[in-house]
Design a protein around this motif. Structure first.
Motif, PDB file in Angstrom:
ATOM      1  N   CYS A 131       0.944  -0.789  -0.298  1.00 12.67           N
ATOM      2  CA  CYS A 131       0.126   0.124  -0.258  1.00 12.67           C
ATOM      3  C   CYS A 131       0.803   0.763  -0.221  1.00 12.67           C
ATOM      4  CB  CYS A 131      -0.522  -0.084   1.039  1.00 12.67           C
ATOM      5  SG  CYS A 131      -1.703   1.697   1.168  1.00 12.67           S
ATOM      6  N   HIS A 165      -0.124   1.518   8.157  1.00  6.54           N
ATOM      7  CA  HIS A 165       0.547   1.161   6.309  1.00  6.54           C
ATOM      8  C   HIS A 165       1.292  -0.083   6.213  1.00  6.54           C
ATOM      9  CE1 HIS A 165       0.851   3.621   2.928  1.00  6.54           C
ATOM     10  NE2 HIS A 165       2.426   3.917   3.150  1.00  6.54           N
ATOM     11  N   GLU A 222      -0.049   4.540   0.130  1.00  8.31           N
ATOM     12  CA  GLU A 222      -1.337   5.718   0.533  1.00  8.31           C
ATOM     13  C   GLU A 222      -1.052   5.631   1.297  1.00  8.31           C
ATOM     14  OE1 GLU A 222      -1.063   9.217  -0.296  1.00  8.31           O
ATOM     15  OE2 GLU A 222      -1.689   8.965  -2.040  1.00  8.31           O
ATOM     16  N   CYS A 242      -2.161   5.460   5.491  1.00  3.89           N
ATOM     17  CA  CYS A 242      -4.007   5.418   5.459  1.00  3.89           C
ATOM     18  C   CYS A 242      -3.702   4.956   7.125  1.00  3.89           C
ATOM     19  CB  CYS A 242      -4.323   4.442   5.045  1.00  3.89           C
ATOM     20  SG  CYS A 242      -3.153   2.550   5.236  1.00  3.89           S
TER      21      CYS A 242
HETATM   22 CU   LIG Z   1      -1.393   2.256   3.087  1.00 11.50          CU
END
Ligand SMILES: [Cu+2]
Ligand code: HEM
Ligand SMILES: [Cu+2]
Lengths: 557, 318
Positions: free
Chosen positions: B183, B191, B185, B187
């Motif tokens: 991932c 993350h 972005e 979060c």
């Molecule tokens: Cu993320």
């Protein structure tokens, strides 16, 4: 002495006076409520050194945490707060105000041959607002902090349980400080130039501040409104960015980058301006391509408003938008490239000395070139898809912001230090610091290019031991300690110069712009009488021309 | 996991999709430009600095060269042309990399804090991605909560996953093997823990595994052991610990089965099978007192067998 500068040689400096702007009045209040641009510049300078140190320690913590996979010194929540605060502090508290508000405030009016900025009280207000914003940010940090990244992307920022409202309000307040400085500078540069200081005789640092000020005034309100909308969404639940409330999260990114891309140039243009001063002074040579450099600052300022979408190539925006933004990004790259080549060409047939400010300037030249060139990978759609949000980007923007702007800031600080305080620092220690930082910087950030293009995402608390990234993280962390060492040498050297430094003459570097005309440190009102300017700022003597004394022509405006 | 270790080129990870090579040629081209331009600037600067040192013989500049139209024209024009080449090339690679072929197999991807789920045309869902080699696969991405971004370095693909809208990416894997999904972005807390694996299988293996169920309980494995694997696969571990009294985002699973508790609105409950099932499928129905309503629903992801296994696993925690 005075005839070395761009002013009319009849201007007489006279005896060095014992009262100067520093000792003209005493007491804390005489500083906190001063309207002297030099004092305000100095207060900015010391505050900014503090924020840089804070941001630096946070960066060291980030690097230390990444030394080993899993938990090294802190948990994920702390890590996320630390890197967010690092970004916020470095961007809003250090780099945006750094050169314009600290160095620019001090030297720009002197360079123009003016007694102050156009609106001295607004200048003071800008500083007070900056302090208020800073205190708000620090208070927020103690009160739980934020973990959103400095970009505040929604809907994470509009839903997460942390002090987002307070932090965005702090950035909102800081925005006003930036706008006030910008406004003040635009008017000052238009209205306060000494007789004979035509636009084509302006030092390039002033041109750069002018271009920066335009962006500050035009772009910062957009950030203000965006953050206000975010705060309203959180407090009142109106749906603007959060899809759960019918909002659009990508809209936030458009708004945010509409400010923050131009802001990238708020960060770099003043650094470029400092570069032009340093390179010419220490190669004692006329700048190559004055017009190209001056106008490319303005070109950059204008085009920079049209490229924000290059931060959003993978955000789900349309391929057509991606194409347009990619194209415009390449256009804005050209003027920056021209500047680099012009600085390098300026060295040709000069008489170069590697004094400390010049070492910083050469670091800038090398590091900013790397930063700029690696930007091509990110402007090209095909490769950005792979590199976006990886450590490659982290390396790229540190090469530009730290390798560029921060190097220029330190170079400028060493350059104008004798003027500001009337003291010389230890030259050897200053060069040592600059070289150490140069080495430390590369050791810290170069490995990040490699792990980034190999796929290491950014804003990661953790990475897998078997992923092969660890060695790069470790080199990078060791680099951060070298950086720390360089910074410490610099700090000790500069501060001890205030006590033990040799007295500085009015023009220790034999530079030509007007700030070197007045004594060091300057008198309260800068000049006894306003100088008249008779030539450009970079018309250094040359060996081959028949020697005409400078400014021999008629000196009346 | 072998192929996710670094065995690609110096700069790039392994090329595992049909479009990776194109991206890499562009990357290499830009890298060459980088080397050349850096070498020019560096050489010029160092040469001038060394050659034109200020000395007693050279106390002042020996030229006041202020511009040169031919040179300036050249160094504006050449970079401009090169930039335009890179721009056009970059755009073409981008189109190839984002517009999926018509015959692509579609898989629906849902991202949530902090796990992925992949749903195939027969309705089954998995927590890792399974894909056939030699067949274009189009992923239709959506998010249940905040922004995430789906990134497979070995395939050179990435797309943000945006709540409230669909985004897509596609790839065609070249041969069987495993590749990392990240991932990218930011979060929140886990993350960096939101990595999973793409298992590329040969077309036959893919078909066979699909009909057996990709993530069914391996033959002969104890359901509780499988339950423990699911606990980390579905990312429960991000919010629930296993130690006694360990508080993450949610309560610990230690001794959860049969535990008596109270909800935020003051009802008391006993954590039996039904309560646990409801907690996982409809987490908002009852909120444990003292915790935020932060748990996402796993309704579309956790099937009957898996639920039984998770509960079996919970029963062992005491
Ligand atoms: Cu993320
Ligand atoms: C002029 C100085 C600097 C500026 C302007 C600056 C700016 C930034 C910004 C804006 C971010 C992004 C934060 C975010 O993603 O929310 C960042 C991240 C980072 N910075 Fe700096 N920085 C500077 C100096 C440093 C130094 C000296 C170091 C190391 C010693 C450093 C290490 C890092 C690291 C490791 C990250 C990435 C954190 C992550 O993504 O997980 N920075 N910096
Ligand atoms: Cu940008």
């Amino acid at each position: 002495m005075s005839s070395n500068t761009q002013a009319n040689p009849e201007y007489q400096l006279g005896e060095k006076e014992s009262t100067n702007y520093i000792n003209a009045s005493k007491g804390l209040m005489s500083w906190l409520f001063t309207i002297d641009h030099k004092r305000i510049g100095l207060m900015y300078l010391f505050t900014i050194m503090g924020t840089f140190a804070l941001g630096g320690f946070l960066a060291l913590a980030v690097r230390l945490e990444l030394f080993t996979p899993g938990q090294t010194i802190m948990g994920p929540d702390a890590y996320n707060r630390v890197f967010t605060l690092h970004g916020l502090v470095m961007v809003f508290l250090f780099i945006i105000p750094g050169i314009p508000a600290a160095l620019g405030n001090f030297v720009m009016p002197l360079m123009l041959g003016a007694k102050d900025v156009a609106f001295p009280k607004l200048n003071l207000a800008s500083f007070h607002i900056y302090v208020i914003g800073t205190v708000m940010a620090l208070y927020t940090t103690l009160d739980g902090g934020v973990d959103t990244g400095w970009t505040f992307y929604t809907p994470y920022s509009s839903t997460i349980d942390s002090q987002v409202v307070m932090m965005t309000m702090s950035a909102f307040v800081l925005g006003f400080s930036s706008i006030f400085t910008g406004l003040n500078f635009v008017v000052t540069i238009h209205k306060m130039r000494a007789p004979g200081m035509t636009w084509d005789r302006l030092p390039l640092f002033v041109w750069a501040l002018y271009a920066t000020a335009i962006i500050q005034v035009m772009a910062t309100p957009v950030l203000g409104i965006t953050l206000l909308l975010l705060a309203m969404e959180r407090v009142m639940g109106i749906g603007i960015f959060d899809p759960a409330l019918g909002g659009d999260p990508v809209l936030f990114q458009h708004f945010f980058w509409f400010y923050s891309h131009p802001a990238v140039y708020i960060m770099i243009l003043p650094g470029m301006g400092v570069m032009s001063e340093l390179i010419t002074t220490f190669s004692r040579k006329r700048i190559f391509g004055y017009r190209a450099i001056a106008l490319s600052s303005i070109a950059i300022a204008v085009i920079s408003f049209l490229v924000w979408g290059h931060h959003m190539f993978v955000s789900g925006q349309s391929a057509y938008a991606g194409m347009v933004f990619s194209f415009l990004t390449f256009l804005v790259a050209i003027p920056s490239g021209i500047k680099i080549i012009n600085w390098s060409t300026t060295l040709y047939k000069g008489a170069i000395s590697l004094d400390a400010p010049m070492v910083w300037a050469l670091s800038f030249l090398i590091l900013f070139t790397i930063g700029g060139l690696t930007g091509i990978f990110l402007g090209a759609l095909g490769t950005d898809i792979h590199l976006h949000d990886t450590y490659f980007v982290v390396a790229h923007f540190h090469y530009v912001m730290m390798g560029g702007t921060a190097m220029a800031f330190f170079g400028g600080m060493h350059y104008w230090w004798p003027k500001m305080f009337g003291k010389m620092y230890n030259e050897f220690a200053a060069r040592l610091a600059a070289w150490t930082v140069f080495v430390g910087f590369n050791v810290t950030f170069f490995p990040q290019f490699i792990m980034g293009s190999r796929g290491m995402p950014r804003r990661y608390y953790d990475y897998l031991p078997e992923s092969g990234y660890q060695i790069f993280h470790q080199i990078s962390t060791v680099g951060s300690w070298i950086l720390l060492l360089g910074m410490l040498i610099m700090a000790v050297n500069l501060f001890s110069s205030l006590k033990n430094g040799k007295e500085a003459s009015s023009n220790p570097w034999e530079a030509r712009s007007l700030e070197w005309l007045t004594q060091s440190p300057p008198i309260e009102h800068n000049f006894h009488e306003i100088p008249t300017v008779v030539e450009g700022p970079y018309e250094f003597p040359i060996a081959t021309a028949t020697a005409t004394p400078q400014g021999a022509e008629s000196s009346d405006p | 996991m072998e192929s996710t270790t670094q065995t690609g080129s110096f700069w790039m990870p392994p090329q595992a999709s049909t479009t990776a090579a194109e991206v890499d040629s562009l990357f290499d081209f830009i890298m060459d430009l980088n080397y050349i331009f850096f070498a020019i600037i560096f050489a010029m600067t160092v040469y001038f600095v060394v050659k034109y040192q200020k000395t007693d013989e050279n106390p002042i500049a020996t030229s006041d060269l202020s511009h040169n139209t031919v040179w300036e024209g050249l160094w504006t024009f050449i970079p401009l042309v090169l930039c335009l080449i890179v721009f056009v090339w970059g755009f073409r690679v981008f189109l190839n990399n984002t517009v999926a072929p018509d015959n692509a197999m579609e898989i629906n991807v849902t991202a949530q804090k902090w796990s992925w789920s992949f749903k195939y045309d027969d309705g089954q869902t998995t927590s890792d991605l399974y894909a056939p080699a030699g067949q274009p696969v189009k992923l239709i991405l959506k998010s249940k909560d905040v922004l995430h971004s789906f990134y497979v370095p070995d395939f050179r693909i990435k797309s943000d996953v945006v709540p409230g809208r669909y985004t897509t990416v596609w790839f065609e894997a070249m041969k069987p093997g495993d590749h990392r999904i990240f991932c990218t972005e930011y979060c929140g807390r886990q993350h960096s823990g939101m990595y999973r694996t793409v298992h590329v299988l040969s077309a036959e293996d893919f078909a066979k595994k699909k009909s057996d169920g990709f993530e069914g309980r391996p033959e002969g494995q104890d359901p509780a052991v499988w339950g423990k694997q699911l606990y980390s696969k579905y990312g429960c571990n991000a919010c629930h610990g296993l130690e006694e009294g360990e508080v993450k985002v949610g309560p610990s699973f230690y001794g959860i089965y049969g535990r008596k508790g109270e909800t935020a609105d003051g009802q008391s409950y006993v954590a039996n099978e039904e309560y646990i099932r409801e907690s996982i499928m409809e987490p908002m129905a009852k909120i444990v007192k003292g915790y935020a309503p932060a748990m996402p629903s796993f309704k579309d992801q956790i099937g009957g067998d898996q639920m039984d296994a998770i509960i079996a696993f919970m029963k062992t925690l005491k």
